[in-house]
Design an enzyme around this catalytic site. Structure first.
Site, mmCIF file in Angstrom:
data_model
loop_
_atom_site.group_PDB
_atom_site.id
_atom_site.type_symbol
_atom_site.label_atom_id
_atom_site.label_comp_id
_atom_site.label_asym_id
_atom_site.label_seq_id
_atom_site.Cartn_x
_atom_site.Cartn_y
_atom_site.Cartn_z
ATOM 1 N N ARG A 298 -38.283 6.722 37.965
ATOM 2 C CA ARG A 298 -38.213 5.333 37.468
ATOM 3 C C ARG A 298 -39.082 4.417 38.327
ATOM 4 O O ARG A 298 -39.753 3.507 37.837
ATOM 5 C CB ARG A 298 -36.765 4.829 37.494
ATOM 6 C CG ARG A 298 -35.857 5.477 36.462
ATOM 7 C CD ARG A 298 -34.424 4.991 36.599
ATOM 8 N NE ARG A 298 -34.262 3.618 36.166
ATOM 9 C CZ ARG A 298 -33.886 2.605 36.947
ATOM 10 N NH1 ARG A 298 -33.629 2.836 38.219
ATOM 11 N NH2 ARG A 298 -33.776 1.399 36.473
ATOM 12 N N LYS B 249 -13.353 10.768 9.309
ATOM 13 C CA LYS B 249 -13.297 9.415 8.756
ATOM 14 C C LYS B 249 -13.863 8.365 9.695
ATOM 15 O O LYS B 249 -13.971 7.206 9.317
ATOM 16 C CB LYS B 249 -11.866 9.069 8.377
ATOM 17 C CG LYS B 249 -11.320 9.946 7.270
ATOM 18 C CD LYS B 249 -10.097 9.337 6.614
ATOM 19 C CE LYS B 249 -9.316 10.395 5.875
ATOM 20 N NZ LYS B 249 -8.625 11.336 6.812
ATOM 21 N N MET C 84 0.501 7.659 3.243
ATOM 22 C CA MET C 84 1.047 7.176 4.509
ATOM 23 C C MET C 84 2.004 6.005 4.290
ATOM 24 O O MET C 84 3.068 5.928 4.897
ATOM 25 C CB MET C 84 -0.096 6.764 5.451
ATOM 26 C CG MET C 84 -0.926 7.913 5.961
ATOM 27 S SD MET C 84 0.014 9.054 7.002
ATOM 28 C CE MET C 84 0.078 8.127 8.542
ATOM 29 N N HIS D 189 -6.909 8.130 21.082
ATOM 30 C CA HIS D 189 -6.058 9.259 20.645
ATOM 31 C C HIS D 189 -6.839 10.146 19.678
ATOM 32 O O HIS D 189 -6.845 11.376 19.792
ATOM 33 C CB HIS D 189 -4.783 8.720 19.977
ATOM 34 C CG HIS D 189 -4.030 9.742 19.176
ATOM 35 N ND1 HIS D 189 -4.446 10.172 17.928
ATOM 36 C CD2 HIS D 189 -2.907 10.451 19.450
ATOM 37 C CE1 HIS D 189 -3.612 11.095 17.479
ATOM 38 N NE2 HIS D 189 -2.666 11.276 18.379
ATOM 39 N N ASN D 190 -7.495 9.522 18.719
ATOM 40 C CA ASN D 190 -8.218 10.308 17.725
ATOM 41 C C ASN D 190 -9.418 11.022 18.329
ATOM 42 O O ASN D 190 -9.732 12.149 17.941
ATOM 43 C CB ASN D 190 -8.651 9.421 16.556
ATOM 44 C CG ASN D 190 -7.511 9.178 15.587
ATOM 45 O OD1 ASN D 190 -6.360 9.109 16.004
ATOM 46 N ND2 ASN D 190 -7.820 9.040 14.308
ATOM 47 N N GLU E 29 -8.026 13.867 19.883
ATOM 48 C CA GLU E 29 -7.633 14.780 18.777
ATOM 49 C C GLU E 29 -8.849 15.619 18.351
ATOM 50 O O GLU E 29 -8.758 16.846 18.221
ATOM 51 C CB GLU E 29 -7.110 13.933 17.619
ATOM 52 C CG GLU E 29 -6.836 14.660 16.331
ATOM 53 C CD GLU E 29 -6.432 13.681 15.196
ATOM 54 O OE1 GLU E 29 -5.513 12.883 15.397
ATOM 55 O OE2 GLU E 29 -7.062 13.722 14.121
ATOM 56 N N TYR E 30 -9.987 14.957 18.159
ATOM 57 C CA TYR E 30 -11.215 15.688 17.791
ATOM 58 C C TYR E 30 -11.534 16.746 18.850
ATOM 59 O O TYR E 30 -11.914 17.872 18.534
ATOM 60 C CB TYR E 30 -12.409 14.736 17.702
ATOM 61 C CG TYR E 30 -12.587 13.977 16.406
ATOM 62 C CD1 TYR E 30 -11.537 13.341 15.771
ATOM 63 C CD2 TYR E 30 -13.853 13.863 15.836
ATOM 64 C CE1 TYR E 30 -11.735 12.611 14.604
ATOM 65 C CE2 TYR E 30 -14.064 13.138 14.662
ATOM 66 C CZ TYR E 30 -12.995 12.513 14.052
ATOM 67 O OH TYR E 30 -13.191 11.789 12.905
ATOM 68 N N GLY F 71 0.827 -1.210 0.000
ATOM 69 C CA GLY F 71 0.000 0.000 0.000
ATOM 70 C C GLY F 71 0.849 1.241 0.000
ATOM 71 O O GLY F 71 1.297 1.691 1.061
ATOM 72 N N LEU F 72 1.081 1.810 -1.178
ATOM 73 C CA LEU F 72 1.962 2.981 -1.286
ATOM 74 C C LEU F 72 1.170 4.274 -1.476
ATOM 75 O O LEU F 72 1.547 5.134 -2.262
ATOM 76 C CB LEU F 72 2.962 2.772 -2.436
ATOM 77 C CG LEU F 72 4.035 1.709 -2.155
ATOM 78 C CD1 LEU F 72 4.827 1.372 -3.421
ATOM 79 C CD2 LEU F 72 4.984 2.169 -1.054
ATOM 80 N N SER G 12 0.236 7.304 14.459
ATOM 81 C CA SER G 12 -0.224 8.695 14.425
ATOM 82 C C SER G 12 0.888 9.652 14.022
ATOM 83 O O SER G 12 2.053 9.400 14.301
ATOM 84 C CB SER G 12 -0.765 9.114 15.788
ATOM 85 O OG SER G 12 -1.110 10.487 15.747
ATOM 86 N N GLY G 13 0.478 10.746 13.417
ATOM 87 C CA GLY G 13 1.440 11.796 13.089
ATOM 88 C C GLY G 13 1.269 12.312 11.682
ATOM 89 O O GLY G 13 2.055 13.143 11.224
#
Ligand code: 6PG
Length: 478
Positions: A450, A267, A18, A192-193, A196-197, A14-15, A135-136
Site C-alpha cells: 500500500r 430468502k 406462520m 441467528h439466521n 443457521e446457514y 396475516g394468516l 424463530s422455530g
C-alpha cells in the site's frame, strides 16, 4: 386475559402458515385473539379449522372490524411478508389506531427497516412499534418459538405477557427476550439466521465427506448423526439431519436425500448478516462461506459444465484417512468458531448502534424453540455470563474444547482439500482460527504494498511513530 367473550386481548394480521400457527398458539395460551387476513376466505377457513381453540378466536372481515374487536390500548401482531407489506399494513392501520396502540412486526424484517419504523413511532408519526424476530418455523410458531424483541422497553413490557406465554421454555424460563431499542431484535434474528446457514452448511459438508469420501449410505449417515446427537453436537439441526438422512422416497424407494436436487434456496436473511458484518468490519467468514455456498449451489448448470471440463474430484478417501470421530471433532470445532464469530458480530453491532445487547441472554434465548437450538448454547451462555464481550475462543471452557477438536478439523479440511471436497465453511473457520492465533501475520506485506503504490504509510515493529514510508523510490518499476 378476558376469557372467551368481550374484547380480544390482541390482534393478528396475516394468516399464512406462520401467522396461523402463532394465532393458534396465542389462543391456546388462553388469550382471546382477533384475526384478519387480506383474503377473507382464509380467515373463515382458519377459524373453522381451529377446533376448540375457536372459542378464543375472533375472525374479522375488515381491518376496521379487527381494530374494533381489540381491547385498548391495542396490541396487533403483523405476520405479513417482510418489506413493503409491513409498511402498507402500518399505513392502513394508522388512521384506525390510537396513538398509544402497539404494532408488533413478527416477520423476518430487515433491521434497517425496523429502525426506520421504530423511529417514526418514537417521533409520534405512527402508533408504537416493536420489531420481533421469531424463530422455530411452523412447529415453533405453533408450540413455542424463540422470540427476540426490539423497540421501546415500555412497549416490550406491554407485549411480554403474551409473547412470554407463547414462547418456548428452557428449564421453565421463556425464550422471549428484550434485546434493545429499535431494530435490535430483528438484528439478533438476522444473526441467528446467519448462524443457521453456517450450521447447516457445515453439516452438509461433513455429510458430503461421509457420502463421497467414506462411501456411506444415507441410512448409515443417519446412524452417525443420531449418535452425534447424543454428544456435544446435540441440537435440532443434527436431529433433523438424521431424520432426513433416514427418510425413504415413497416414489422410488431410494433414500430421500439421494433424490433431492442439490440447489438450495434462500430468502435473504443470511445475506443481510454477511452484508452487515462487512459494513461493521466484523469478520464472520463461516457465515459468509455458507451464504456463498448457497449461491454457488444455485448455479447448477455451471457446476455441471465445470465437472465436464475438469472431471470430478477424486473424492474417495483411502482407508483410515478420515475417521468419523475426526469428523465429529471437525464439526464441534467449526461450530464453536462460527458462534464465536456470530457473537463477535453481535458485540460489535451492540457498540456501533448503542444497543447494549444482553449477550448471555441472546445465547439463552436460542437454547429452545429456535432452529439453532443446541446443548452447546447453554455453555455459551455461561461463557458470555463470565465475560459478555470476550470472544468464545478466549473462554477457558471453549479453549479446552477447541484444543481437543482442532486436530480433527485440521485433518478433515486437509484431507478434504487433497481429495477435492468443497468445504467452504469448515475451511473458513480453520483459516480464521489460524489467523486469530497468529501474533505475526503477513499484513506487513500488505502495508508495504500500500505504501509502495499509494504512499499510504505504515508503522514499524520497533517504533511507535505512524505514517512512515519505505525507501521505495529508487526501486519503483519504470
Ligand atoms: C427460523 C428460520 C426462518 C427462515 C427459514 C428459511 O428461525 O425459524 O430462520 O425464519 O425463514 O429458515 O430461511 P431461508 O429461506 O433463507 O433458508
Amino acid at each position: 386475559m378476558t376469557g372467551t367473550t368481550g374484547p380480544a386481548d390482541i390482534g393478528l394480521i396475516g394468516l399464512g402458515t406462520m401467522g396461523a400457527m402463532l394465532a393458534l398458539n396465542i389462543a391456546e395460551k388462553g388469550f382471546r385473539i382477533a384475526v384478519w387476513n387480506r383474503t377473507s376466505a382464509v380467515t373463515t377457513k382458519f377459524a373453522a379449522g381451529a377446533g376448540e381453540l375457536a372459542a378464543n378466536i375472533v375472525p374479522t372481515g375488515t381491518l376496521a372490524e379487527l381494530v374494533a374487536a381489540i381491547a385498548r390500548p391495542r396490541r396487533i401482531i403483523l405476520m405479513v411478508p417482510a418489506g413493503a407489506a409491513v409498511d402498507e399494513s402500518i399505513a392502513h392501520l394508522k388512521p384506525l389506531l390510537a396513538a398509544d396502540d402497539l404494532i408488533i412486526d413478527a416477520g423476518n424484517s430487515d433491521f434497517h427497516d425496523t429502525n426506520r419504523r421504530a423511529k417514526a413511532a418514537v417521533a409520534g408519526e405512527t402508533p408504537h412499534f416493536l420489531g420481533i424476530g421469531v424463530s422455530g418455523g411452523e412447529e415453533g410458531a405453533r408450540h413455542g418459538p424463540s422470540i427476540m424483541a426490539g423497540g421501546e422497553a415500555a412497549d416490550w413490557t406491554r407485549a411480554a405477557p403474551v409473547l412470554e406465554a407463547i414462547a418456548a421454555r428452557y428449564d421453565g424460563s421463556p425464550c422471549a427476550t428484550y434485546m434493545g431499542a429499535a431494530g435490535a431484535g430483528h438484528f439478533v434474528k438476522a444473526v441467528h439466521n446467519g448462524i443457521e446457514y453456517a450450521d447447516m452448511q457445515m453439516i452438509a459438508e461433513v455429510y458430503g465427506v461421509m457420502r463421497d469420501g467414506l462411501g456411506l449410505r444415507a441410512d448409515e449417515i443417519a446412524g452417525v448423526f443420531e449418535r452425534w446427537n447424543e454428544g456435544p453436537l446435540k441440537s435440532y439441526l443434527i436431529e433433523i439431519s438424521a431424520a432426513v438422512s433416514r427418510a425413504t422416497d415413497p416414489k422410488t424407494g431410494k433414500a430421500m436425500l439421494d433424490v433431492i436436487l442439490d440447489r438450495a434456496g434462500q430468502k435473504g436473511t443470511g445475506k443481510w448478516t454477511a452484508i452487515e458484518a462487512l459494513q461493521l468490519g466484523a469478520p464472520i467468514p463461516v457465515i459468509d462461506a455458507a451464504v456463498m455456498a448457497r449461491n454457488v449451489s444455485s448455479r447448477l448448470d455451471e457446476r455441471r459444465e465445470g465437472e465436464a471440463l475438469f472431471g470430478p474430484a477424486p473424492k474417495r478417501f483411502a482407508d483410515g484417512a478420515v475417521s468419523l470421530a475426526q469428523l465429529e471433532q471437525a464439526l464441534i470445532a467449526g461450530k464453536i468458531l462460527c458462534y464465536a464469530q456470530g457473537f463477535g458480530l453481535l458485540a460489535t453491532a451492540s457498540t456501533a448502534y448503542a444497543w447494549d445487547l444482553p449477550m448471555p441472554a441472546i445465547a439463552r434465548v436460542w437454547r429452545a424453540g429456535c432452529i439453532i437450538r443446541s446443548a452447546m448454547l447453554n455453555d455459551m451462555a455461561a461463557a458470555l455470563e463470565r465475560a459478555p464481550t470476550r470472544s468464545l475462543i478466549q473462554d477457558p471452557v471453549f479453549i479446552g474444547l477447541i484444543r481437543t477438536a482442532e486436530p480433527g478439523l485440521r485433518t478433515v479440511v486437509g484431507q478434504g482439500a487433497l481429495h477435492g471436497h468443497p468445504m467452504p465453511a469448515l475451511s473458513s473457520g480453520l483459516s480464521w482460527f489460524d489467523l486469530m492465533r497468529t501474533a505475526r501475520s503477513t499484513a506487513n506485506m500488505i502495508q508495504a504494498q500500500r505504501d509502495f503504490f499509494g504512499a499510504h504509510g505504515f508503522e514499524r515493529v520497533d517504533d511507535t511513530a505512524t505514517g512512515l514510508h519505505g525507501p521505495w523510490g529508487s526501486h519503483a518499476p519504470a
